[in-house]
Write a protein that holds these residues in place. Structure first.
Motif, mmCIF file in Angstrom:
data_model
loop_
_atom_site.group_PDB
_atom_site.id
_atom_site.type_symbol
_atom_site.label_atom_id
_atom_site.label_comp_id
_atom_site.label_asym_id
_atom_site.label_seq_id
_atom_site.Cartn_x
_atom_site.Cartn_y
_atom_site.Cartn_z
ATOM 1 N N TYR A 53 0.810 -1.207 0.000
ATOM 2 C CA TYR A 53 0.000 0.000 0.000
ATOM 3 C C TYR A 53 0.850 1.266 0.000
ATOM 4 O O TYR A 53 0.335 2.343 -0.191
ATOM 5 C CB TYR A 53 -0.900 0.033 1.236
ATOM 6 C CG TYR A 53 -1.945 -1.044 1.254
ATOM 7 C CD1 TYR A 53 -3.041 -0.968 0.428
ATOM 8 C CD2 TYR A 53 -1.824 -2.136 2.092
ATOM 9 C CE1 TYR A 53 -3.995 -1.948 0.439
ATOM 10 C CE2 TYR A 53 -2.776 -3.113 2.112
ATOM 11 C CZ TYR A 53 -3.871 -3.016 1.278
ATOM 12 O OH TYR A 53 -4.817 -3.989 1.295
ATOM 13 N N ILE A 58 0.711 3.661 -3.046
ATOM 14 C CA ILE A 58 -0.550 4.389 -3.215
ATOM 15 C C ILE A 58 -0.754 5.365 -2.069
ATOM 16 O O ILE A 58 -1.143 6.499 -2.265
ATOM 17 C CB ILE A 58 -1.730 3.391 -3.258
ATOM 18 C CG1 ILE A 58 -1.533 2.415 -4.405
ATOM 19 C CG2 ILE A 58 -3.038 4.117 -3.423
ATOM 20 C CD1 ILE A 58 -2.498 1.265 -4.388
ATOM 21 N N TYR A 59 -0.473 4.917 -0.851
ATOM 22 C CA TYR A 59 -0.675 5.729 0.339
ATOM 23 C C TYR A 59 0.649 5.881 1.082
ATOM 24 O O TYR A 59 0.979 5.052 1.921
ATOM 25 C CB TYR A 59 -1.706 5.067 1.257
ATOM 26 C CG TYR A 59 -3.049 4.879 0.596
ATOM 27 C CD1 TYR A 59 -3.940 5.929 0.522
ATOM 28 C CD2 TYR A 59 -3.409 3.661 0.047
ATOM 29 C CE1 TYR A 59 -5.159 5.776 -0.076
ATOM 30 C CE2 TYR A 59 -4.630 3.499 -0.559
ATOM 31 C CZ TYR A 59 -5.513 4.563 -0.618
ATOM 32 O OH TYR A 59 -6.718 4.404 -1.216
ATOM 33 N N LEU A 92 -7.212 1.225 5.210
ATOM 34 C CA LEU A 92 -6.882 1.021 3.802
ATOM 35 C C LEU A 92 -7.653 -0.146 3.203
ATOM 36 O O LEU A 92 -8.153 -0.068 2.084
ATOM 37 C CB LEU A 92 -5.379 0.780 3.636
ATOM 38 C CG LEU A 92 -4.496 1.997 3.815
ATOM 39 C CD1 LEU A 92 -3.041 1.600 3.755
ATOM 40 C CD2 LEU A 92 -4.804 3.024 2.772
ATOM 41 N N ARG A 93 -7.755 -1.248 3.964
ATOM 42 C CA ARG A 93 -8.508 -2.400 3.459
ATOM 43 C C ARG A 93 -9.978 -2.054 3.294
ATOM 44 O O ARG A 93 -10.636 -2.536 2.384
ATOM 45 C CB ARG A 93 -8.345 -3.594 4.398
ATOM 46 C CG ARG A 93 -7.072 -4.352 4.182
ATOM 47 C CD ARG A 93 -7.104 -5.673 4.911
ATOM 48 N NE ARG A 93 -7.269 -5.525 6.340
ATOM 49 C CZ ARG A 93 -6.286 -5.337 7.206
ATOM 50 N NH1 ARG A 93 -5.043 -5.271 6.778
ATOM 51 N NH2 ARG A 93 -6.521 -5.232 8.497
ATOM 52 N N GLY A 110 -11.125 0.752 2.393
ATOM 53 C CA GLY A 110 -11.305 1.724 1.333
ATOM 54 C C GLY A 110 -10.672 1.359 0.012
ATOM 55 O O GLY A 110 -10.316 2.238 -0.758
ATOM 56 N N THR A 111 -10.494 0.076 -0.276
ATOM 57 C CA THR A 111 -9.836 -0.307 -1.517
ATOM 58 C C THR A 111 -10.700 -1.233 -2.361
ATOM 59 O O THR A 111 -10.212 -2.174 -2.954
ATOM 60 C CB THR A 111 -8.493 -0.997 -1.217
ATOM 61 O OG1 THR A 111 -8.728 -2.089 -0.337
ATOM 62 C CG2 THR A 111 -7.492 -0.040 -0.628
ATOM 63 N N TYR A 112 -11.985 -0.980 -2.394
ATOM 64 C CA TYR A 112 -12.862 -1.763 -3.256
ATOM 65 C C TYR A 112 -12.764 -1.226 -4.673
ATOM 66 O O TYR A 112 -12.673 -0.018 -4.880
ATOM 67 C CB TYR A 112 -14.311 -1.685 -2.758
ATOM 68 C CG TYR A 112 -14.497 -2.317 -1.413
ATOM 69 C CD1 TYR A 112 -14.539 -3.689 -1.282
ATOM 70 C CD2 TYR A 112 -14.615 -1.544 -0.267
ATOM 71 C CE1 TYR A 112 -14.710 -4.280 -0.045
ATOM 72 C CE2 TYR A 112 -14.787 -2.123 0.963
ATOM 73 C CZ TYR A 112 -14.836 -3.492 1.062
ATOM 74 O OH TYR A 112 -14.998 -4.075 2.290
ATOM 75 N N GLU A 113 -12.782 -2.123 -5.645
ATOM 76 C CA GLU A 113 -12.655 -1.727 -7.043
ATOM 77 C C GLU A 113 -13.879 -2.186 -7.825
ATOM 78 O O GLU A 113 -14.504 -3.188 -7.501
ATOM 79 C CB GLU A 113 -11.392 -2.351 -7.648
ATOM 80 C CG GLU A 113 -10.123 -1.813 -7.046
ATOM 81 C CD GLU A 113 -8.891 -2.434 -7.672
ATOM 82 O OE1 GLU A 113 -9.029 -3.255 -8.599
ATOM 83 O OE2 GLU A 113 -7.790 -2.105 -7.222
ATOM 84 N N ARG A 161 -16.317 4.986 -5.708
ATOM 85 C CA ARG A 161 -15.485 5.988 -5.037
ATOM 86 C C ARG A 161 -16.130 6.435 -3.723
ATOM 87 O O ARG A 161 -15.485 6.485 -2.678
ATOM 88 C CB ARG A 161 -15.256 7.186 -5.958
ATOM 89 C CG ARG A 161 -14.328 8.242 -5.373
ATOM 90 C CD ARG A 161 -14.081 9.398 -6.322
ATOM 91 N NE ARG A 161 -15.314 10.091 -6.644
ATOM 92 C CZ ARG A 161 -15.860 10.168 -7.853
ATOM 93 N NH1 ARG A 161 -15.265 9.600 -8.886
ATOM 94 N NH2 ARG A 161 -16.992 10.817 -8.061
ATOM 95 N N ASN A 213 -15.937 3.704 -1.101
ATOM 96 C CA ASN A 213 -14.611 3.664 -0.494
ATOM 97 C C ASN A 213 -14.417 4.785 0.513
ATOM 98 O O ASN A 213 -13.746 4.615 1.523
ATOM 99 C CB ASN A 213 -13.519 3.733 -1.555
ATOM 100 C CG ASN A 213 -13.291 2.414 -2.241
ATOM 101 O OD1 ASN A 213 -13.442 1.364 -1.644
ATOM 102 N ND2 ASN A 213 -12.943 2.456 -3.506
#
Length: 194
Positions: A2, A5-6, A25-26, A28-31, A57, A60
Protein backbone atom coordinates in the motif's frame (compact mmCIF):
# COMPACT_ATOMS: atom_id res chain seq x y z
CA UNK A 1 2.00 -3.08 -1.05
CA UNK A 2 0.00 0.00 0.00
CA UNK A 3 2.99 2.32 0.43
CA UNK A 4 3.12 3.38 -3.23
CA UNK A 5 -0.55 4.39 -3.21
CA UNK A 6 -0.68 5.73 0.34
CA UNK A 7 2.76 7.05 1.39
CA UNK A 8 1.54 8.12 4.86
CA UNK A 9 1.35 4.45 5.95
CA UNK A 10 5.05 4.43 6.79
CA UNK A 11 4.91 7.29 9.28
CA UNK A 12 2.93 6.04 12.23
CA UNK A 13 3.33 9.36 14.08
CA UNK A 14 1.05 11.19 11.63
CA UNK A 15 -1.67 8.58 11.23
CA UNK A 16 -1.63 6.37 14.33
CA UNK A 17 -0.86 2.70 14.74
CA UNK A 18 0.00 0.73 11.61
CA UNK A 19 -2.72 -1.80 12.43
CA UNK A 20 -5.41 0.93 12.36
CA UNK A 21 -4.01 2.44 9.18
CA UNK A 22 -4.04 -0.90 7.36
CA UNK A 23 -7.60 -1.53 8.55
CA UNK A 24 -8.70 1.79 7.04
CA UNK A 25 -6.88 1.02 3.80
CA UNK A 26 -8.51 -2.40 3.46
CA UNK A 27 -11.92 -0.82 4.08
CA UNK A 28 -11.30 1.72 1.33
CA UNK A 29 -9.84 -0.31 -1.52
CA UNK A 30 -12.86 -1.76 -3.26
CA UNK A 31 -12.66 -1.73 -7.04
CA UNK A 32 -15.30 -1.75 -9.74
CA UNK A 33 -16.04 -5.26 -11.01
CA UNK A 34 -16.98 -6.70 -14.40
CA UNK A 35 -20.24 -6.21 -16.29
CA UNK A 36 -23.07 -8.50 -15.16
CA UNK A 37 -24.28 -9.10 -18.76
CA UNK A 38 -27.90 -9.21 -17.55
CA UNK A 39 -30.55 -9.24 -20.24
CA UNK A 40 -33.60 -8.54 -18.07
CA UNK A 41 -32.56 -5.42 -16.11
CA UNK A 42 -29.65 -4.30 -18.38
CA UNK A 43 -27.91 -3.03 -15.26
CA UNK A 44 -24.70 -1.62 -16.72
CA UNK A 45 -26.59 0.04 -19.58
CA UNK A 46 -28.93 1.81 -17.12
CA UNK A 47 -26.06 3.01 -14.92
CA UNK A 48 -23.70 5.31 -16.88
CA UNK A 49 -19.95 4.90 -16.53
CA UNK A 50 -19.43 8.11 -14.53
CA UNK A 51 -22.10 6.94 -12.05
CA UNK A 52 -20.37 3.55 -11.74
CA UNK A 53 -17.07 5.22 -10.87
CA UNK A 54 -18.80 7.61 -8.47
CA UNK A 55 -20.59 4.75 -6.67
CA UNK A 56 -17.42 2.79 -5.92
CA UNK A 57 -15.48 5.99 -5.04
CA UNK A 58 -18.14 7.15 -2.54
CA UNK A 59 -18.38 3.63 -1.11
CA UNK A 60 -14.61 3.66 -0.49
CA UNK A 61 -14.82 7.10 1.14
CA UNK A 62 -17.19 5.73 3.79
CA UNK A 63 -14.12 3.90 5.14
CA UNK A 64 -15.65 2.29 8.22
CA UNK A 65 -17.10 -1.24 7.84
CA UNK A 66 -20.15 -0.35 9.96
CA UNK A 67 -20.94 2.65 7.74
CA UNK A 68 -20.44 0.57 4.61
CA UNK A 69 -22.76 -2.17 5.92
CA UNK A 70 -25.38 0.42 6.84
CA UNK A 71 -25.14 2.00 3.39
CA UNK A 72 -25.46 -1.36 1.63
CA UNK A 73 -28.33 -2.39 3.92
CA UNK A 74 -30.22 0.74 2.86
CA UNK A 75 -29.91 -0.29 -0.80
CA UNK A 76 -31.26 -3.82 -0.27
CA UNK A 77 -35.03 -4.16 -0.04
CA UNK A 78 -36.63 -7.08 1.75
CA UNK A 79 -39.66 -8.44 -0.13
CA UNK A 80 -42.10 -11.24 0.73
CA UNK A 81 -41.92 -14.34 -1.44
CA UNK A 82 -44.64 -14.07 -4.09
CA UNK A 83 -45.13 -17.73 -4.91
CA UNK A 84 -43.92 -20.95 -3.31
CA UNK A 85 -43.68 -24.14 -5.33
CA UNK A 86 -42.05 -26.81 -3.19
CA UNK A 87 -40.67 -29.60 -5.35
CA UNK A 88 -40.56 -32.10 -2.50
CA UNK A 89 -41.67 -32.25 1.11
CA UNK A 90 -38.30 -31.47 2.73
CA UNK A 91 -37.23 -28.59 0.47
CA UNK A 92 -36.07 -25.47 2.26
CA UNK A 93 -38.36 -22.49 2.07
CA UNK A 94 -36.83 -19.16 1.20
CA UNK A 95 -37.60 -16.74 4.01
CA UNK A 96 -37.69 -13.66 1.81
CA UNK A 97 -36.85 -12.23 -1.56
CA UNK A 98 -34.44 -9.33 -2.03
CA UNK A 99 -34.29 -6.41 -4.44
CA UNK A 100 -31.08 -4.46 -5.06
CA UNK A 101 -30.64 -0.88 -6.23
CA UNK A 102 -27.95 1.76 -6.64
CA UNK A 103 -28.21 5.53 -6.49
CA UNK A 104 -27.64 7.25 -9.78
CA UNK A 105 -27.90 10.85 -10.87
CA UNK A 106 -30.17 11.75 -13.76
CA UNK A 107 -30.74 15.41 -14.74
CA UNK A 108 -29.00 16.54 -11.52
CA UNK A 109 -31.54 14.60 -9.42
CA UNK A 110 -30.69 11.52 -7.39
CA UNK A 111 -32.68 8.45 -8.42
CA UNK A 112 -32.61 4.75 -7.57
CA UNK A 113 -31.86 2.24 -10.33
CA UNK A 114 -32.80 -1.40 -9.77
CA UNK A 115 -29.96 -3.82 -10.54
CA UNK A 116 -29.36 -7.56 -10.22
CA UNK A 117 -27.28 -9.12 -7.43
CA UNK A 118 -24.25 -9.60 -9.67
CA UNK A 119 -24.28 -5.95 -10.76
CA UNK A 120 -24.82 -4.79 -7.15
CA UNK A 121 -21.71 -6.69 -6.06
CA UNK A 122 -19.74 -5.51 -9.08
CA UNK A 123 -20.67 -1.83 -8.70
CA UNK A 124 -19.57 -1.82 -5.05
CA UNK A 125 -16.62 -4.21 -5.49
CA UNK A 126 -17.87 -6.58 -2.78
CA UNK A 127 -18.28 -10.35 -2.54
CA UNK A 128 -21.39 -12.46 -2.22
CA UNK A 129 -20.42 -13.34 1.37
CA UNK A 130 -20.72 -9.68 2.39
CA UNK A 131 -24.14 -9.41 0.74
CA UNK A 132 -25.24 -12.66 2.41
CA UNK A 133 -24.10 -11.31 5.80
CA UNK A 134 -26.08 -8.09 5.32
CA UNK A 135 -29.17 -9.99 4.11
CA UNK A 136 -28.99 -12.19 7.21
CA UNK A 137 -28.97 -9.10 9.42
CA UNK A 138 -31.90 -7.61 7.52
CA UNK A 139 -33.88 -10.84 7.98
CA UNK A 140 -33.06 -11.15 11.68
CA UNK A 141 -33.35 -7.57 12.93
CA UNK A 142 -34.53 -5.45 10.01
CA UNK A 143 -31.28 -3.46 10.01
CA UNK A 144 -27.79 -4.10 8.69
CA UNK A 145 -25.63 -6.13 11.11
CA UNK A 146 -23.23 -4.44 13.51
CA UNK A 147 -19.56 -5.34 13.47
CA UNK A 148 -19.01 -6.99 16.86
CA UNK A 149 -15.36 -7.96 16.38
CA UNK A 150 -13.33 -7.06 19.47
CA UNK A 151 -16.36 -5.66 21.30
CA UNK A 152 -16.91 -8.41 23.83
CA UNK A 153 -15.88 -8.94 27.45
CA UNK A 154 -14.62 -12.50 26.96
CA UNK A 155 -10.90 -11.86 27.46
CA UNK A 156 -9.66 -14.43 29.99
CA UNK A 157 -5.95 -13.52 29.71
CA UNK A 158 -6.36 -9.76 30.04
CA UNK A 159 -4.44 -8.27 32.97
CA UNK A 160 -6.43 -6.43 35.59
CA UNK A 161 -6.09 -2.67 36.02
CA UNK A 162 -4.28 -3.10 39.37
CA UNK A 163 -1.72 -5.48 37.83
CA UNK A 164 -1.05 -3.05 34.97
CA UNK A 165 -0.52 -0.20 37.45
CA UNK A 166 1.95 -2.33 39.46
CA UNK A 167 3.95 -3.21 36.32
CA UNK A 168 4.08 0.44 35.23
CA UNK A 169 5.14 1.64 38.68
CA UNK A 170 7.84 -1.07 38.82
CA UNK A 171 9.25 -0.05 35.44
CA UNK A 172 9.25 3.60 36.50
CA UNK A 173 11.22 2.67 39.63
CA UNK A 174 14.06 1.22 37.53
CA UNK A 175 16.93 3.46 36.58
CA UNK A 176 16.98 3.85 32.82
CA UNK A 177 19.43 5.33 30.37
CA UNK A 178 18.96 6.66 26.87
CA UNK A 179 19.19 4.02 24.23
CA UNK A 180 22.41 4.12 22.24
CA UNK A 181 20.78 2.86 19.03
CA UNK A 182 17.83 5.24 18.84
CA UNK A 183 17.38 8.67 17.29
CA UNK A 184 18.96 11.80 18.76
CA UNK A 185 15.77 13.40 20.11
CA UNK A 186 14.08 10.26 21.34
CA UNK A 187 12.36 9.68 24.63
CA UNK A 188 13.09 5.95 24.61
CA UNK A 189 15.05 4.53 27.49
CA UNK A 190 16.67 1.16 28.08
CA UNK A 191 15.81 -0.33 31.46
CA UNK A 192 16.77 -3.99 31.59
CA UNK A 193 20.45 -4.43 30.78
CA UNK A 194 22.37 -7.65 31.07
Amino acid sequence: MYSSIYPQVRSEKKTGRAKDVMKRLRAGTYELGADCSGKRLKCFQNVPEEDRKRIVREFNLLGDKAKQNSYLGGLITLLPVKQRRPRNADSRHTAASFSYRVRGIKDNVSCDVQVCLKAFMSLHGITEDKVRHIRGGLLATGTSPNDRRGKHSNTPHKLSHETMEKVISFLKSLKGRKSHYSLKDTKKYTYLLS
